[in-house]
Structure formats: structure tokens, C-alpha cells
Design an enzyme around this catalytic site. Sequence first.
Site, short mmCIF file in Angstrom:
data_model
loop_
_atom_site.label_atom_id
_atom_site.label_comp_id
_atom_site.label_asym_id
_atom_site.label_seq_id
_atom_site.Cartn_x
_atom_site.Cartn_y
_atom_site.Cartn_z
N ARG A 125 -9.81 8.58 1.95
CA ARG A 125 -9.98 8.43 3.40
C ARG A 125 -8.63 8.49 4.09
O ARG A 125 -7.59 8.26 3.49
CB ARG A 125 -10.71 7.14 3.75
CG ARG A 125 -9.97 5.84 3.41
CD ARG A 125 -9.15 5.36 4.58
NE ARG A 125 -8.69 3.98 4.41
CZ ARG A 125 -7.49 3.56 4.74
NH1 ARG A 125 -6.58 4.39 5.20
NH2 ARG A 125 -7.16 2.30 4.60
N GLU A 224 -11.91 0.45 13.87
CA GLU A 224 -10.57 -0.13 14.05
C GLU A 224 -9.61 0.93 14.59
O GLU A 224 -8.83 0.67 15.50
CB GLU A 224 -10.05 -0.66 12.71
CG GLU A 224 -8.65 -1.23 12.79
CD GLU A 224 -8.17 -1.83 11.47
OE1 GLU A 224 -6.96 -1.77 11.23
OE2 GLU A 224 -9.00 -2.36 10.70
N ARG A 228 -11.88 7.18 11.33
CA ARG A 228 -11.66 7.02 9.89
C ARG A 228 -12.46 8.13 9.23
O ARG A 228 -13.68 8.18 9.38
CB ARG A 228 -12.18 5.66 9.40
CG ARG A 228 -11.24 4.49 9.69
CD ARG A 228 -10.14 4.42 8.64
NE ARG A 228 -9.12 3.45 9.00
CZ ARG A 228 -9.04 2.22 8.53
NH1 ARG A 228 -9.94 1.80 7.67
NH2 ARG A 228 -8.05 1.43 8.88
N CYS A 270 -2.80 -0.15 13.07
CA CYS A 270 -2.20 -1.16 12.18
C CYS A 270 -0.97 -0.60 11.47
O CYS A 270 -1.05 0.45 10.84
CB CYS A 270 -3.24 -1.62 11.16
SG CYS A 270 -2.62 -2.96 10.13
N THR A 272 0.28 -1.29 8.76
CA THR A 272 0.13 -1.15 7.30
C THR A 272 -0.42 0.23 6.95
O THR A 272 -0.42 0.62 5.79
CB THR A 272 -0.82 -2.22 6.73
OG1 THR A 272 -2.14 -1.99 7.24
CG2 THR A 272 -0.37 -3.62 7.11
N ARG A 279 -5.73 6.78 1.69
CA ARG A 279 -6.03 5.87 0.58
C ARG A 279 -7.03 6.59 -0.32
O ARG A 279 -8.17 6.83 0.07
CB ARG A 279 -6.61 4.55 1.10
CG ARG A 279 -6.88 3.56 -0.03
CD ARG A 279 -7.26 2.17 0.50
NE ARG A 279 -7.35 1.24 -0.61
CZ ARG A 279 -8.46 1.01 -1.32
NH1 ARG A 279 -9.58 1.64 -1.03
NH2 ARG A 279 -8.44 0.15 -2.32
N ARG A 308 -7.87 -3.77 -6.70
CA ARG A 308 -8.65 -4.71 -5.88
C ARG A 308 -9.98 -4.97 -6.57
O ARG A 308 -10.37 -4.23 -7.48
CB ARG A 308 -8.92 -4.11 -4.49
CG ARG A 308 -7.67 -3.84 -3.66
CD ARG A 308 -8.04 -3.22 -2.34
NE ARG A 308 -6.90 -3.03 -1.46
CZ ARG A 308 -6.97 -2.58 -0.22
NH1 ARG A 308 -8.14 -2.27 0.30
NH2 ARG A 308 -5.90 -2.43 0.52
N GLU A 313 -10.20 -5.57 -0.80
CA GLU A 313 -9.22 -6.65 -0.78
C GLU A 313 -9.88 -8.03 -0.74
O GLU A 313 -10.90 -8.22 -0.08
CB GLU A 313 -8.33 -6.49 0.48
CG GLU A 313 -6.93 -7.00 0.26
CD GLU A 313 -5.99 -6.55 1.37
OE1 GLU A 313 -4.80 -6.87 1.25
OE2 GLU A 313 -6.43 -5.89 2.32
#
Length: 355
Positions: A125, A224, A228, A270, A272, A279, A308, A313
Site C-alpha cells: 500500500r 487518515e 490509501r 503523518c 511517520t 508498506r 507485527r 501494530e
Amino acid sequence: MVDAATAEKLDAAFKKLQGTESKSLLKKYLTPEIFDKLKGLKTALGATLLDVIQSGVENPDSGVGIYAPDAESYTTFADLFDPIIDDYHKGFKKTDLQPKCDFGDLNSFVNVDPDNAFVVSTRVRCGRSIQGYPFNPCLNEDQYKEMEGKVKGIFEKLGGELKGTYYPLTGMTKEVQQKLIDDHFLFKEGDRFLQAANACRYWPSGRGIYHNDAKSFLVWVNEEDHLRIISMQQGGDLGGVYKRMVAGANEIEKAGSFSRNDRFGFLTFCPTNLGTTIRASVHIKLPKLAADKAKLDATAAKYNLQVRGTSGEHTESIGGVYDISNKRRLGLTEGEAVKEMQDGILELIKIEKSL
């Protein structure tokens, strides 16, 4: 400059943060000097330091604690973002630049588990933001709907294996909702970290989910991030999954250029999730390696992989299945990020077989 009411709220927020036991990167790097330097600044779209830090102030258990309300925030508030990004990404200095977007040679990616002995499923993604729009905290309802309209127009033109259906959250029937929940596609209104960052306003306006007929290509709209883009399927065919994601991202970019700068690459809400924003992950069973979880973690880390639990997570492994993905997203190309994951997974399987 910010108005008097915002300045007052900022002073109260800084005082509140200092009074907590927070171990967030926000608390670590928002020194009184940096606070004084940034507290009066505002981006062209009106984002202030308060928009950047409010989630971390309200949630002292945050790991990072900041969000970017718009693309310009990364430069306007660079004195706070830069050290946090450097710390989180384990080395991305002020002088470092993200390489140009390069998906690599798509034919060099393979099925990492052709015998279906270890890999349950594969997923790749990326996050994207449409240029010219702020990120969630600064979006108004009309902008949410406008963006949704643009990408819907693109979805309607998708053909071949990307062809599918868009499901807006607004007015969604119970039947459709249940179907998307059963497929594990439906996202819910944001968690408390996103709520505190003002990232969930006007819910569910302008939000929705697209998936192709085969349910192997999925796009979340205005969850978010603006977008995505997700490709996935059962088994270990990383090459096929990655090609599909790249094809989808290239088609969707026709809705408008994506927010990107030379320093951080693709920009999202974000810090991060910058650079490639990619990912690439597998759900995988490695029973012998995982018998010693510390050894699994240490072996994965050698190949820049992150381990994970099954559901991501902060979750546990269910039935010995782990979610393993590339760790690095900044400072390397998209193709290199996915290649790093491919090489690492092939090595883990090789080690598992040798035990």
C-alpha cells in the site's frame, strides 16, 4: 501571525505538555526555544503550531505526537518536524533528500513463496495526498466532497483488473456496510489520536471505499490521508501485487498531482509515513523462527524488516501468523523499498527451512 485566541491556546497547550510524563518525540523536541520560534507562525492555508501539536498534547501516551495539517507545515514548522523525522526514521538529516519516484523494474519482483508453504497473503500500500488541498484538519466539507468527486471520476474509468465499484460512506445501506465489514475493507471513524488532531470533521462526508471486482485492489478515500491505495491477495505473489498497486497509483494520479517535495518525497498527514509511503507486507507463518520471538525480531531487523502481530501494530500473533513488512520508507526509492522487503522475506524463509 496567529490571533490572540490561538496564541492563548498554544501557551496553555505547551504548559500542559510540560506537565505530563509523556515520552513522545513531540515533548522531546518542542523545547521552550523552538516553541517561542514557531508559535506565531502560520501557513498560507492557515495551519498553526496548535494544529501540529494538539493530538500529542491531548494524548501524552503518543509515540510521535505531531501531524502535518497541510504540505507547507513540513517547511513552516521544520524546526520541529526535522528532528522528529530524523529520530523516528533512524537517520534522515536536514541535508538528506528523498530520491525521485522510481517504482523499479516491475519484472524483478517475484512470488516469494511459490509452494504456498509459509505466506498466507501479500499486501502493498501507499499513501497519497492530492496537491492543492490541505490535509484533514484544515479541510472544509466542500473540499472533502470535491476531492471525492475527482477520484470517483477516475474510478469510473478504471478498466481491466482494476475495474470495480465505489462505495461512499454517506448514505451507505446496512447491507453494503455489512458486506464491507465482512471483507475487512470498511474503515471506522478515526481513533482518539486522529480525533484530537481534528482529522475526523464532517464525518462521513467525502469518505468512501473503492474496490475492484476481484477484491484485490482497494482505495480508501479521505480516511487518515486523502488516499490509501492498497493491493493485496492470498499467497506470496509480491510481483503481481506490487504491479497492481503501481498501475492503480498511476491511474489515480490523473485526478490531480500528488503532494510531493524534494526533501521528503510524497507528503502525507503523518510524518511517520513520508518518502515512498510504501508498506509492503506479508502475513507469514515461521513456526521455528518464531519459537524464539526475540530471535525472529533480531533476524528481521537485520534485513530492515518490521515484525507485527497478525492485525498490525500493538497486536499479538494469531495462529502463529505474523505481519512482516519493510521498515524504511525515507531515503530510498519505491522499488528499493519493496526489493528490501522481498529480499528479507526470501532470507527469512530460507532460515526457517534450514532450522
